[in-house]
Enzyme design. Structure first.
Site, PDB file in Angstrom:
ATOM      1  N   ASP A 263       7.579 -15.657 -11.662  1.00 30.50           N
ATOM      2  CA  ASP A 263       6.360 -14.986 -11.223  1.00 30.50           C
ATOM      3  C   ASP A 263       6.677 -13.773 -10.352  1.00 30.50           C
ATOM      4  O   ASP A 263       7.500 -13.844  -9.433  1.00 30.50           O
ATOM      5  CB  ASP A 263       5.498 -15.986 -10.439  1.00 30.50           C
ATOM      6  CG  ASP A 263       4.265 -15.353  -9.853  1.00 30.50           C
ATOM      7  OD1 ASP A 263       3.396 -14.928 -10.630  1.00 30.50           O
ATOM      8  OD2 ASP A 263       4.170 -15.267  -8.612  1.00 30.50           O
ATOM      9  N   GLU A 298       7.847 -11.656 -14.928  1.00 29.21           N
ATOM     10  CA  GLU A 298       6.655 -10.853 -14.674  1.00 29.21           C
ATOM     11  C   GLU A 298       7.079  -9.802 -13.668  1.00 29.21           C
ATOM     12  O   GLU A 298       7.562 -10.146 -12.581  1.00 29.21           O
ATOM     13  CB  GLU A 298       5.517 -11.689 -14.103  1.00 29.21           C
ATOM     14  CG  GLU A 298       4.265 -10.838 -13.849  1.00 29.21           C
ATOM     15  CD  GLU A 298       3.276 -11.479 -12.892  1.00 29.21           C
ATOM     16  OE1 GLU A 298       2.105 -11.051 -12.901  1.00 29.21           O
ATOM     17  OE2 GLU A 298       3.658 -12.375 -12.121  1.00 29.21           O
TER      18      GLU A 298
END
Length: 607
Positions: A263, A298
């Site tokens: 993330d 990401e």
């Protein structure tokens, strides 16, 4: 088969008992409390405390008392928290679970069709077991990988997962660790890979006790949206790096997952010579020889450096990155929205879509208006399509809307059908968000549970409303009152999928279309992507149309689409075989006109 990842910290079951280890450099005194009995933990140097207890065993409950305080804190490396983040930890011997997936080595990344799911809202039950019951249907649909939103133990009974504070402990609201292992076992038996979303950029706001005994875990040198950054690059940062490296290895080795999604790595700040992102990838790949392990980023910065391939086309470090740019292009085309980051794509969405399909990133060092003119991204045209995960929706793009509307509630269904084909037949790796395959009616809204801490809950409610004040629709302060309360249970319940509606119209037709497109991908696209990528080129026959061709050793793939309101004339002949065309088109004899919001895919010889 039994699996275990040995860690230098936490509770490790050995033949002589359980060895407990805690890094507590800012604590004067640490006591281990196990099954009600208290034991002084000796200091063994460099901030470490270790103690072996012969009578402790799997199932023992334990925690740490810091400097004689009243609170007993959980183990930061706890494998399970039966009573949530502030309760006692449970000793887990991973060798108690007998794996059935012997011989499973994963699948090549080029075969991936990813399904992103939140365990708590994917089914009414909200458990690993209930989601396991959906796997066979997903396999039959054409899904080959399921990506679970973060599982790290979070405060309360509901959360997206990005407020986790105990990254080694799968949250107990979904089931026990062995239930998660049974889910993974079942997925592998069906040929489905499992990826876990992990958060290595911050801890959640409730249940993080590290500041009480390991202040050095954080550093004021780096500031993030969540406060002080993690100390990956300080002189005393090695235990911090090891903590997260071992967490990655833990999921790969002990839970036999097929990959990780990292993330928001743009918020992982590290000035050391060997960036933690490089170390994570190198250590994971070295630990899993012979397995297909997929590491996905990401990264708002669009740093192609992490996605480089070797001469054989194998990822050197990370496998792929979520391609927000291609999502933003499709979203602007389908909705006409132009606020926030969509302003970077609303000026010329068709041109930017061509670039995304041909080269990966839409922004490759170009100035971003949304970022105040700062350049964003690195050149990516040399990377293969498999370096990019494409999507029309995901948890962020739905859930970070004020009302959590899915794209199917915002876009014309016929236009969305063209975008669906553009996603599922492109050689980039496609990802669907749970329920997208049938245009689920349930929204996906932002939800948390920080009760009984009303101060924190109130801050979250107010913060959520402030987040949208810069949008025109919420410029009136009264309008923000309509935004769903993220702390209310009904916000969570409203976001839960109703699988029965998939058999009713209009959902059944969307599901059939998704199934048909994934069958075409399996038959025509994946055989191409398994061969060496030779490049791509794209053009715009007119300002609202695209023509993109991808070339592989095994042949070519072409996508032609008209996003205009008028029919367009097709240029010249198109040698090859039409594998898909918009409804109403004669796939055996295209032309001379391509209707508005229509398109087709073709395959051809390598040439």
């Amino acid at each position: 088969m039994r699996r275990r990842h040995a860690m230098p910290f936490g509770a490790e079951v050995t033949d002589r008992g359980v060895r407990f280890a805690l890094w507590a450099p800012s604590a004067e005194k640490v006591a281990l409390v196990v099954d009600g009995a208290e034991h002084e933990m000796p200091h063994v140097g460099e901030g470490w405390r270790r103690l072996l207890l012969p009578k402790a065993k799997s199932g023992s409950r334990y925690g740490f008392r810091i400097d004689g305080g009243e609170t007993i804190v959980p183990d930061p490396a706890s494998r399970f928290q039966p009573d949530d983040v502030s309760g006692l930890s449970e000793v887990v011997d991973p060798r108690d679970y007998e794996w059935r997936d012997r011989g499973w080595a994963g699948r090549p990344w080029e075969e991936a069709v990813v399904y992103e799911a939140h365990v708590g809202t994917a089914t009414p039950e909200g458990t690993y077991a209930a989601l396991a019951g959906k796997l066979e249907g997903l396999r039959d649909l054409g899904i080959t990988a399921i990506e679970l939103l973060p599982l790290a133990d979070f405060a309360g009974a509901r959360n997206w997962g990005y407020d986790g504070v105990l990254p080694f402990a799968p949250d107990g609201v979904y089931g026990r660790p062995e239930d998660l292992k049974q889910f993974i076992d079942r997925a592998h038996a069906l040929g489905i890979m499992v990826l876990i979303d992990v958060v290595y950029n911050h801890f959640g706001p409730a249940g993080n006790y590290l500041h009480q005994y390991a202040e050095q875990f954080f550093t004021e040198r780096h500031q993030t949206p969540w406060g002080a950054g993690l100390n990956f690059d300080g002189a005393d940062g090695k235990p911090v790096r090891d903590f997260f490296v071992h967490n990655a290895l833990y999921w790969i080795e002990e839970f036999n997952v097929d990959g990780l999604r990292f993330d928001a790595v743009h918020a992982i700040l590290d000035d050391s010579d060997r960036n933690i992102l490089a170390e994570l990838a190198e250590r994971v790949r070295a630990a899993a020889p012979g397995r297909h392990i997929h590491l996905v980023l990401e990264n708002e910065k669009n740093q192609a450096r992490w996605l480089e391939r070797d001469e054989a086309g194998t990822p050197r470090l990370h496998t792929a990155q979520w391609n927000d740019d291609v999502h933003h292009c499709w979203h602007v085309l389908l909705t006409g929205e132009s606020e926030a980051y969509f302003q970077d794509f609303s000026d010329k969405p068709v041109e930017r879509l061509v670039r995304c399909l041909v080269e990966g990133f839409g922004y490759q060092g170009d100035p971003s208006a949304h970022a105040g003119g700062k350049p964003r991204g690195e050149p990516s045209g040399h990377l293969p399509p498999s370096a990019f995960v494409a999507f029309l929706q995901n948890h962020d793009q739905i859930g970070n809307r004020a009302f959590g509307e899915r794209l199917s509630a915002l876009a014309d269904p016929d236009r969305l059908a063209l975008a669906r084909a553009g996603l599922l037949l492109s050689p980039q790796i496609p990802m669907l968000f749970m329920g997208e395959e049938w245009s689920a009616s349930a929204p996906y809204q932002f939800f948390v549970d920080f009760a009984p801490d009303e101060d924190l809950s109130g801050a979250v409610r107010e913060g959520r409303r402030r987040e949208f004040q810069h949008f025109a629709a919420f410029s009136d302060p009264g309008a923000s009152e309509a935004i769903p309360d993220p702390t209310a249970e009904e916000t969570f319940t409203r976001s839960t999928l109703d699988w029965e509606e998939a058999s009713r119209e209009p959902h059944a037709s969307v599901l059939a279309d998704t199934r048909r497109l994934l069958a075409l991908r399996r038959e025509h696209v994946i055989p191409l992507t398994r061969t060496r990528f030779r490049g791509a080129e794209g053009s715009m026959p007119n300002p609202r149309a695209i023509e993109v061709t991808w070339r592989f050793d095994g042949g070519t793939l072409r996508f032609v689409a008209n996003f205009g309101t008028e029919a367009m004339e097709l240029r010249g002949g198109y040698p090859g075989r039409v594998i898909w065309a918009s409804p109403g088109l004669d796939a055996t004899g295209l032309g001379p006109l391509l209707p508005a919001w229509a398109g087709f895919f073709m395959t051809g010889d390598a040439g």
